[in-house]
Design a protein around this motif. Structure first.
Motif, PDB file in Angstrom:
ATOM      1  N   GLY A 197      21.806  24.827  -6.547  1.00  0.00           N
ATOM      2  CA  GLY A 197      21.105  25.775  -7.395  1.00  0.00           C
ATOM      3  C   GLY A 197      20.848  27.116  -6.738  1.00  0.00           C
ATOM      4  N   HIS A 218      18.222  17.726  -6.853  1.00  0.00           N
ATOM      5  CA  HIS A 218      18.411  18.297  -8.188  1.00  0.00           C
ATOM      6  C   HIS A 218      18.728  19.785  -8.106  1.00  0.00           C
ATOM      7  N   CYS A 258      16.916  22.507  -8.650  1.00  0.00           N
ATOM      8  CA  CYS A 258      16.357  23.414  -9.661  1.00  0.00           C
ATOM      9  C   CYS A 258      15.926  24.713  -8.977  1.00  0.00           C
ATOM     10  N   CYS A 304      12.117  25.596  -8.739  1.00  0.00           N
ATOM     11  CA  CYS A 304      11.191  24.539  -8.309  1.00  0.00           C
ATOM     12  C   CYS A 304      10.035  25.067  -7.474  1.00  0.00           C
ATOM     13  N   GLU A 332      17.492  21.752  -1.005  1.00  0.00           N
ATOM     14  CA  GLU A 332      18.240  20.807  -1.832  1.00  0.00           C
ATOM     15  C   GLU A 332      19.337  20.065  -1.076  1.00  0.00           C
ATOM     16  N   GLN A 358      15.474  11.410  -7.759  1.00  0.00           N
ATOM     17  CA  GLN A 358      16.604  12.295  -7.496  1.00  0.00           C
ATOM     18  C   GLN A 358      17.810  11.470  -7.064  1.00  0.00           C
ATOM     19  N   GLU A 376      19.589  23.628 -13.057  1.00  0.00           N
ATOM     20  CA  GLU A 376      19.230  22.330 -12.464  1.00  0.00           C
ATOM     21  C   GLU A 376      20.519  21.539 -12.219  1.00  0.00           C
ATOM     22  N   ALA A 393      20.461  17.594 -11.868  1.00  0.00           N
ATOM     23  CA  ALA A 393      19.540  16.825 -12.705  1.00  0.00           C
ATOM     24  C   ALA A 393      20.296  16.282 -13.915  1.00  0.00           C
TER      25      ALA A 393
END
Length: 374
Positions: A28, A94, A96, A99, A117, A154, A220, A223
């Protein structure tokens, strides 16, 4: 200078117009922005290979053991509905980009960007630590939120199963829990959650940011797809678990036009009630999100940031209690009004489930409950 597992660090520019950054495939964040506690900042240098190859490289996930001696976190924030939580992982695959947990990675010397991440701290000792906590004679049960900071389901959870093992401990001690996730993997654990729900020990929240598959993939990347999250709401509800749909975050000029459609879809899937959080851009998230806009939504970037500032007293972020999750000003009030009306229209106004703390018991043979025959 310390090399970061999984990539380089970047000190993101502060000017209004940010350059395009390709990021890493399937991730992301567009960069590995330097954490605010680091004494040395780093700048990425494009030697031309990424452009020549046509796509950014893949970035493998590094898993490190979290050696924490406690598993339950507490907070006293006046605008948060829980006061204790469990996070089986630090960092989240994920990816995002928005986040709110990203800045916490800087505490451990890692970037809130790509490191967050791709460098994940796992807690294999979590179940044992939780059981030891429950066995303390001074422990008083009250609901625990699982997955408050980073998603407990996750992708890494498929192989590690730390979350599942924690759920088993909660079930054995009949301890009330609430869960929040945007992963369909939670359906794997219905064999634990459904019996707990029958005793009033579980409620769930599913985060659905957008119904737009392409936007969801960009925001995301790892996700569950939007339709999988709606299917998860339906599966949880059919298992007897009270479900809240969380539209979190609402991003002005990107997702706010979906409020009514998203809530209608969630209601049709069986959600009992709904809540939302306005996009928050504290600390490093501000520059990470602006980089993402410059790369993924350049045509909307100016409009998005303008509306955010209109709802944040002219700033990218305002950390005031009570308003940080809702914003202020005419546009924030419009979002709140639309959300309230949609909740009423689609009957997403059921009372929030109250979890039962009276069923908590230490099983025979535990450290605090010796066997009658021992």
């Amino acid at each position: 200078m310390t090399e970061r597992p999984g990539g380089y660090a970047l000190n993101a520019p502060q000017e209004a117009s940010l350059p395009h950054r390709p990021g890493a495939r399937g991730r992301g964040a567009r960069s590995n922005i330097t954490g605010r506690y680091e004494g040395v900042t780093h700048e990425a240098f494009d030697d031309g290979w990424t452009e020549a190859d046509g796509e950014p490289p893949k970035l493998a996930t590094t898993v490190l053991k979290d050696a924490s001696r406690t598993i339950i976190s507490t907070n006293q924030s006046p605008d948060i509905s829980f006061d204790q939580s469990i996070n089986p992982y630090r960092g989240c695959e994920h990816g995002c980009v928005y986040c709110y947990a990203r800045p916490s990675h800087a505490y451990w010397g890692y970037s809130p960007g790509l490191d967050f991440e791709s460098v994940i701290f796992a807690k294999p000792d979590g179940p044992a630590l939780l059981e030891a906590t429950f066995n303390k004679t001074v422990y008083q049960p009250k609901p625990i939120l699982i997955g408050a900071n980073t998603d407990a389901w996750q992708p890494l959870e498929r192989e590690r199963q730390h979350t599942r093992d924690i759920l088993k401990v909660c079930a054995r001690y009949r301890h009330p829990i609430s869960v929040i996730t945007k992963s369909a993997l939670i359906r794997r654990d219905l064999d634990i959650l459904a019996p707990m729900a029958a005793d009033g020990l579980v409620k769930a929240a599913i985060s659905v940011t957008t119904l737009d598959r392409r936007l969801a993939r960009d925001l995301e990347p790892r996700a569950a797809a939007p339709h999988r999250r709606l299917e998860t709401i339906r599966a949880l509800k059919q298992a007897g678990i009270p479900v809240t749909v969380m539209m979190a975050p609402i991003i002005p000029a990107l997702t706010d036009h979906e409020i009514e459609a998203l809530l209608e879809a969630a209601a049709q899937a069986g959600a009992d009630n709904a809540a939302y959080v306005l996009l928050r851009l504290p600390l490093e998230i501000r520059d990470l999100f602006r980089e993402w806009l410059a790369d993924k939504r350049p045509d909307a970037a100016g409009r998005v940031m303008s509306l955010i500032r209109q709802m944040r007293n002219g700033k990218d972020y305002d950390a005031q209690w009570a308003t940080r999750g809702r914003g202020t000003g005419p546009y924030a009030r419009l979002i709140a009004s639309r959300f309230r009306k949609a909740i009423t229209r689609f009957k997403l106004d059921a009372p929030r489930a109250v979890l039962d703390t009276s069923r908590f018991e230490r099983p025979l043979g535990s450290a605090a409950q010796p066997s009658l025959f021992g």
